[in-house]
Motif scaffolding. Structure first.
Motif, PDB file in Angstrom:
ATOM      1  N   LYS A   1       0.837  -1.208   0.000  1.00  0.00           N
ATOM      2  CA  LYS A   1       0.000   0.000   0.000  1.00  0.00           C
ATOM      3  C   LYS A   1       0.867   1.251   0.000  1.00  0.00           C
ATOM      4  O   LYS A   1       0.592   2.209  -0.720  1.00  0.00           O
ATOM      5  N   ARG A   2       1.965   1.244   0.775  1.00  0.00           N
ATOM      6  CA  ARG A   2       2.852   2.411   0.824  1.00  0.00           C
ATOM      7  C   ARG A   2       3.516   2.650  -0.535  1.00  0.00           C
ATOM      8  O   ARG A   2       3.679   3.798  -0.971  1.00  0.00           O
ATOM      9  N   GLU A   3       3.880   1.544  -1.215  1.00  0.00           N
ATOM     10  CA  GLU A   3       4.522   1.664  -2.519  1.00  0.00           C
ATOM     11  C   GLU A   3       3.555   2.233  -3.557  1.00  0.00           C
ATOM     12  O   GLU A   3       3.926   3.098  -4.375  1.00  0.00           O
ATOM     13  N   PHE A   4       2.295   1.773  -3.531  1.00  0.00           N
ATOM     14  CA  PHE A   4       1.299   2.252  -4.493  1.00  0.00           C
ATOM     15  C   PHE A   4       0.963   3.723  -4.301  1.00  0.00           C
ATOM     16  O   PHE A   4       0.681   4.442  -5.257  1.00  0.00           O
ATOM     17  N   TRP A   5       0.981   4.166  -3.057  1.00  0.00           N
ATOM     18  CA  TRP A   5       0.534   5.529  -2.755  1.00  0.00           C
ATOM     19  C   TRP A   5       1.654   6.549  -2.533  1.00  0.00           C
ATOM     20  O   TRP A   5       1.394   7.701  -2.232  1.00  0.00           O
ATOM     21  N   LYS A   6       2.907   6.122  -2.766  1.00  0.00           N
ATOM     22  CA  LYS A   6       4.005   7.039  -2.455  1.00  0.00           C
ATOM     23  C   LYS A   6       4.008   8.279  -3.348  1.00  0.00           C
ATOM     24  O   LYS A   6       4.410   9.365  -2.902  1.00  0.00           O
ATOM     25  N   ASP A   7       3.588   8.131  -4.628  1.00  0.00           N
ATOM     26  CA  ASP A   7       3.587   9.294  -5.530  1.00  0.00           C
ATOM     27  C   ASP A   7       2.400  10.216  -5.295  1.00  0.00           C
ATOM     28  O   ASP A   7       2.411  11.380  -5.707  1.00  0.00           O
ATOM     29  N   VAL A   8       1.362   9.717  -4.667  1.00  0.00           N
ATOM     30  CA  VAL A   8       0.167  10.520  -4.413  1.00  0.00           C
ATOM     31  C   VAL A   8       0.482  11.622  -3.410  1.00  0.00           C
ATOM     32  O   VAL A   8      -0.001  12.749  -3.499  1.00  0.00           O
TER      33      VAL A   8
END
Length: 219
Positions: free
Chosen positions: A211-218
């Protein structure tokens, strides 16, 4: 989250009537039992057959399953513990006539297969050690945990002849056996439950990292 917490507790905590909000009785004490102590369970099985089985059946327990779970040799089972049958696959039923039992005790003695699950091991143990003389009762005894119970004190002679701690140890053996009969897979359930919870916790770590990897650019 609440559902997860309840599921976690259900895996490790046996349900008892007192835990569910039953009234507190000052005579109820902790039962010194262990479901991993095969020797205690074996002694409890022998004591149950010798002292309790004449009135109380275990209709949800089969001789063969009990022998396998408690490491009781088949020849020992057949020679000492099997009553009213020669088939190891039979349920543990006694030959007491319900109508006659009602006449003697006021009500047929209950089946005890699930008694420890219904009332809790502490209640069962405390009940067994809490008989006292009461001349006003039909059998001359009463019980602090179950006042005015119709059951006679079938272990009275044992209690009179044994030291108190030895008698209590034997009542703990019977309690441990009844705790086993109420849920034969309880130990296995707790072990498997531990592995399941451990797996879910590890999975949670990976899920959080993903989840952290998916949302890091957000952010």
């Amino acid at each position: 989250m609440k559902k997860f917490a309840f599921a976690f507790l259900a895996l490790f905590l046996p349900f008892t009537a007192q835990a569910a909000g039953g009234e507190h009785n000052p005579y109820i004490v902790d039962a010194p039992i262990s479901l991993t102590d095969k020797a205690q369970l074996q002694r409890g099985a022998q004591l149950f057959v010798n002292y309790c089985f004449g009135c109380h059946s275990l209709k949800y327990v089969r001789y063969e399953r009990m022998a396998n779970d408690l490491d009781i040799p088949v020849e020992l089972l057949a020679g000492n513990l099997m009553i009213n049958t020669d088939k190891v696959g039979s349920p543990m039923l006694n030959g007491l006539d319900p109508a006659q039992a009602k006449k003697w005790f006021g009500a047929p003695p209950p089946d005890l297969s699930l008694e420890a699950k219904l009332r809790g091991a502490d209640w069962v143990y405390s009940y067994l050690i809490s008989f006292y003389e009461d001349p006003s009762r039909p059998w001359g005894v009463n019980n602090h945990v179950f006042p005015n119970v119709g059951m006679p004190h079938v272990m009275a002679d044992m209690q009179r002849t044994l030291p108190e701690e030895e008698f209590k140890a034997k009542m703990a053996d019977i309690t441990a056996f009844l705790e086993y009969t109420a849920e034969p897979i309880q130990v296995t359930r707790m072990v498997v439950g531990g592995f399941v919870i451990g797996f879910l916790l590890v999975l949670l770590i990976f899920a959080w990292l993903m989840k952290r990897e998916f949302w890091k650019d957000v952010h």
